[in-house]
Scaffold this active site. Structure first.
Site, short mmCIF file in Angstrom:
data_model
loop_
_atom_site.label_atom_id
_atom_site.label_comp_id
_atom_site.label_asym_id
_atom_site.label_seq_id
_atom_site.Cartn_x
_atom_site.Cartn_y
_atom_site.Cartn_z
N ILE A 127 0.84 -1.21 0.00
CA ILE A 127 0.00 0.00 0.00
C ILE A 127 0.87 1.25 0.00
CG2 ILE A 127 -1.95 -1.10 1.22
CD1 ILE A 127 -1.20 0.89 3.54
N ASP A 128 2.14 1.09 0.40
CA ASP A 128 3.04 2.25 0.48
C ASP A 128 3.50 2.73 -0.90
OD1 ASP A 128 2.80 1.85 3.17
OD2 ASP A 128 4.83 1.10 3.48
N GLU A 222 4.28 8.03 8.71
CA GLU A 222 4.78 7.45 9.98
C GLU A 222 6.31 7.39 10.02
OE1 GLU A 222 3.76 3.26 10.37
OE2 GLU A 222 3.74 3.07 8.19
O1 F6P Z 1 4.26 -1.84 4.43
C1 F6P Z 1 2.92 -1.67 4.61
C2 F6P Z 1 2.61 -1.18 5.99
O2 F6P Z 1 1.23 -0.98 6.05
C3 F6P Z 1 3.38 0.06 6.42
O3 F6P Z 1 2.87 1.25 5.89
C4 F6P Z 1 3.29 -0.03 7.92
O4 F6P Z 1 4.37 0.59 8.54
C5 F6P Z 1 3.37 -1.51 8.16
O5 F6P Z 1 2.93 -2.14 6.98
C6 F6P Z 1 2.57 -1.95 9.35
O6 F6P Z 1 2.83 -3.29 9.56
P1 F6P Z 1 2.03 -4.20 10.61
O7 F6P Z 1 0.68 -4.48 10.03
O8 F6P Z 1 2.86 -5.41 10.74
O9 F6P Z 1 1.91 -3.40 11.87
#
Ligand code: F6P
Length: 342
Positions: A127-128, A222
């Site tokens: 999604i990034d 983030e």
């Molecule tokens: O890489 C996709 C992502 O949604 C990032 O934007 C986010 O930092 C991470 O995954 C969150 O991961 P998790 O679902 O393991 O907390």
């Protein structure tokens, strides 16, 4: 031909649409038999498979999450991991190859397995939008739409109270979601990992918006790093980016903005809301097309390759294209948006 499909890494709207696309075309056009692999590479290592027919994928393009489940398991770890063991498991289930749908970590594992002689084809997912191999990744458009809608809502409550609103969006390493949602929602400040800013620069933009009679809206990825963060927090005796104690960057910025501007400020962390629910129309189409093209690639035995979007076309590229350097926001794209801040 019998193919196992897995989804690995963080989930993403559109995963089910890929699965539906590949199963529909693969079964109808090429007579491929599919099995679902539960929970990413964990299911490969454990031999956790189930039949996947047209029936199981019915109506899936609009459904969020993944019917296969997902995990962040590394296929090379654990006693049952490693190419040799996986090869034996696949052979035991008469599986000829794997379709791996995932992000950088998944595709790196797929590349290694492929080099170790296992038949793998990939579909990029993030999604990034941070994979170099594909111009757009499904899930990104949905995340931008959700973040935009959230900021539109923050705007009306911010306006009513004359508050500064800080929205923290996903983007661990790159700022695409913040940039696109920030432009779409008319944010006054966009903070992304690629462009370090000091608290003074943020405060200046917030103050300018406030002086124009606006309730300032700040969007922050983030993964954004504040210039001079250590100094800003040193008077509190806290380490910069100590997330367990301080919360995310949005929650760190809001009190500093309030303290330095005198404007009442609130932070909202959108978090996993950006990854949940139905994919947008754009993502359904992109994910479905990737699935359809993946069926062609499987039929033709294009092992060691992945399908990707280039321009408006779906093409095949080597796994290596998805690895290494990330697709970060170029400065000119940020500067384009900066012209809107006033
Ligand atoms: O890489 C996709 C992502 O949604 C990032 O934007 C986010 O930092 C991470 O995954 C969150 O991961 P998790 O679902 O393991 O907390």
């Amino acid at each position: 031909m019998k193919i196992g499909i897995l989804t690995s890494g963080g989930d993403c709207p559109g995963l089910n649409a890929v699965i539906r696309g590949v199963v529909l075309k693969g079964t109808t056009n090429y007579d491929i038999e599919f099995v679902g692999i539960r929970d990413g590479w964990r299911g490969v290592v454990d031999g956790d498979f189930f039949p996947l027919t047209r029936h199981e994928v019915k109506g899936l393009s609009k459904v969020g999450g993944t019917i296969l489940g997902t995990s962040r398991t590394n296929p090379y770890e654990g006693v049952r991991g490693g190419a040799e063991n996986i090869s034996k498991t696949l052979y035991g289930h008469r599986i000829d190859g794997i379709l791996a749908i995932g992000g950088e970590g998944t595709l790196a594992a797929a590349d290694r397995l492929s080099n170790d002689g296992i038949n793998v084809i990939g579909v990029p997912k993030t999604i990034d939008n941070d994979l170099r191999a594909t111009d757009y990744s499904f899930g990104f458009d949905t995340a931008v739409n959700i973040a935009t809608d959230a900021m539109d809502r923050l705007r009306t409550t911010g306006d009513s109270h004359q508050r500064c609103m800080v929205a923290e969006v996903m983007g661990r390493h790159v700022g695409w979601i913040a940039l696109h949602a920030g432009i779409a929602a008319g944010a006054h400040v966009i903070c992304i990992p690629e462009v370090p800013m000091s608290i003074d620069e943020i405060v200046e933009q917030v103050t300018r918006a406030h002086d124009r009679g606006r309730a300032p809206l700040v969007v922050v990825s983030e993964g954004f790093k504040l210039k001079g963060m250590d100094e800003a927090f040193s008077d509190k005796g806290l380490d910069a980016f100590n997330r367990p104690r301080l919360g995310g960057i949005g929650e760190q910025l809001a009190p500093e903005i309030e303290r330095l501007t005198g404007i009442e400020t609130r932070a909202t962390v959108l978090g996993h809301i950006q990854r949940g629910g139905s994919p947008s129309g754009f993502d359904r189409v992109l994910a479905t097309r990737l699935g359809l093209h993946a069926a062609d690639a499987l039929h033709e035995g294009s092992w060691g390759q992945m399908v990707a979007m280039r321009g408006t076309d779906i093409v095949r590229v080597p796994f290596a294209d998805a690895l290494g350097e990330l697709n970060s926001v170029p400065l000119y794209r940020y500067e384009e948006a900066a012209a809107l801040f006033g």
